[in-house]
Design an enzyme around this catalytic site. Structure first.
Site, mmCIF file in Angstrom:
data_model
loop_
_atom_site.group_PDB
_atom_site.id
_atom_site.type_symbol
_atom_site.label_atom_id
_atom_site.label_comp_id
_atom_site.label_asym_id
_atom_site.label_seq_id
_atom_site.Cartn_x
_atom_site.Cartn_y
_atom_site.Cartn_z
ATOM 1 N N LYS A 161 0.839 -1.207 0.000
ATOM 2 C CA LYS A 161 0.000 0.000 0.000
ATOM 3 C C LYS A 161 0.867 1.246 0.000
ATOM 4 O O LYS A 161 0.535 2.261 -0.638
ATOM 5 C CB LYS A 161 -0.935 -0.004 1.209
ATOM 6 C CG LYS A 161 -1.806 1.246 1.350
ATOM 7 C CD LYS A 161 -2.758 1.451 0.178
ATOM 8 C CE LYS A 161 -3.564 2.737 0.290
ATOM 9 N NZ LYS A 161 -4.620 2.698 1.316
ATOM 10 N N LYS A 229 -0.832 11.499 5.950
ATOM 11 C CA LYS A 229 -0.493 10.442 6.904
ATOM 12 C C LYS A 229 0.227 9.296 6.198
ATOM 13 O O LYS A 229 1.249 8.794 6.669
ATOM 14 C CB LYS A 229 -1.769 9.955 7.595
ATOM 15 C CG LYS A 229 -1.585 8.845 8.623
ATOM 16 C CD LYS A 229 -1.890 7.458 8.060
ATOM 17 C CE LYS A 229 -3.352 7.308 7.654
ATOM 18 N NZ LYS A 229 -3.646 5.917 7.178
#
Length: 281
Positions: A161, A229
């Site tokens: 990811k 983030k």
């Protein structure tokens, strides 16, 4: 993301027990047939497969190991599928902790595709963990994903990811430059997908970004704060692996500039505002 996934599973005929940090978001899920649990522990007691999708590492830890958390209801033969995006090392550590304490398996399975992909069941789901656990949860996750790929042991899904976010975050920053250049040069940027169709610059990311970047409508489908983030995790992983990432570093700082000036809740396409004659900042 959790709401459309839950509705898809109900539509597919799976019995569903749900809990959420914001109960108001569960109203239509319960109306559609889900059973509302009092705590994550109660979900784990009721379900062989527990799916989590929360905002960050702290949220995952709280839902799994906090008071009333999944660990309190966990047991051998059950598997947690964590679809949150967190640091690979933290994911590995929590998976090991849960298995040692309770015998419950853990598949890290972060997703890409946004709320639209979740609703359509076309998300890309990148998995890490034991093959036996992956095979156990695959029939359920198959209803949520266009692709569900086991990339390796625990943490491999989260690492994949991060690679995904390198491409998405970096490409959106470059797409913003390309669109702004087109507009400044007098080109109708809305026609770029037509002009690029079938060529090497064509992509779903380009096609999805152009209408929002051209119009300046930054109503979020994905928040800047979330991408920020993720990019911070990418840069931390880059330091740990001693991987030079100059382009991603620049994209990270572009996102940080937007967040620091109060645009954390804007859509990720709003990075184009940095390039305008009268930026939002």
């Amino acid at each position: 993301m959790g709401r459309p996934m839950a509705l898809r599973l109900l539509k597919a005929g799976f019995p569903l027990v749900v809990w959420g940090r914001n109960p108001d978001r569960l109203r239509d899920v319960v109306d559609a047939g889900a059973v509302l649990a009092a705590s994550p522990a109660d979900v784990a007691r009721a379900a062989a497969i527990v799916i989590t999708c929360v905002s960050d590492t702290a949220a995952v830890e709280a839902v799994v190991f906090g008071p009333g958390g999944i660990a309190e209801g966990a047991s051998v033969g059950r598997v947690l599928v964590d679809m949150s995006t967190i640091h690979p090392a933290r994911s590995r550590a929590m998976a090991q902790r849960l298995r040692q304490a309770t015998g419950m398996g853990w598949i890290d399975a972060p997703v890409s595709g946004g709320p639209q992909g979740a609703a359509a069941g076309t998300m890309a789901v990148m998995a890490g963990g034991e093959a036996v656990d992956f095979d156990f949860v695959r029939p359920v996750v198959a209803h949520l994903a266009g692709a569900f790929t086991l990339m390796g042991p625990s943490g491999a899904g989260q690492t994949t990811k991060m690679v995904n976010q390198v491409i998405v975050g970096g490409c959106k920053s470059v797409i913003a430059e390309a669109i702004q250049l087109a507009m400044n040069a007098g080109i109708d940027a809305m026609r770029l997908p037509e002009a690029f169709a079938g060529g090497r610059a064509d992509s779903s990311l380009l096609r999805q970004s152009i209408p929002k970047m051209v119009s300046g409508d930054f109503t979020p489908t994905g928040h800047l704060r979330t991408m920020m983030k993720d990019l911070d995790i990418v840069m931390e992983l880059a330091r740990e692996t001693r991987t030079p990432m100059p382009m991603t570093g620049l994209a990270t700082e572009m996102h940080r500039m937007m967040v620091s000036h109060g645009h954390a809740d804007d859509d990720t396409t709003s990075v184009i505002a940095l390039l305008r004659d009268k930026p939002l900042l």
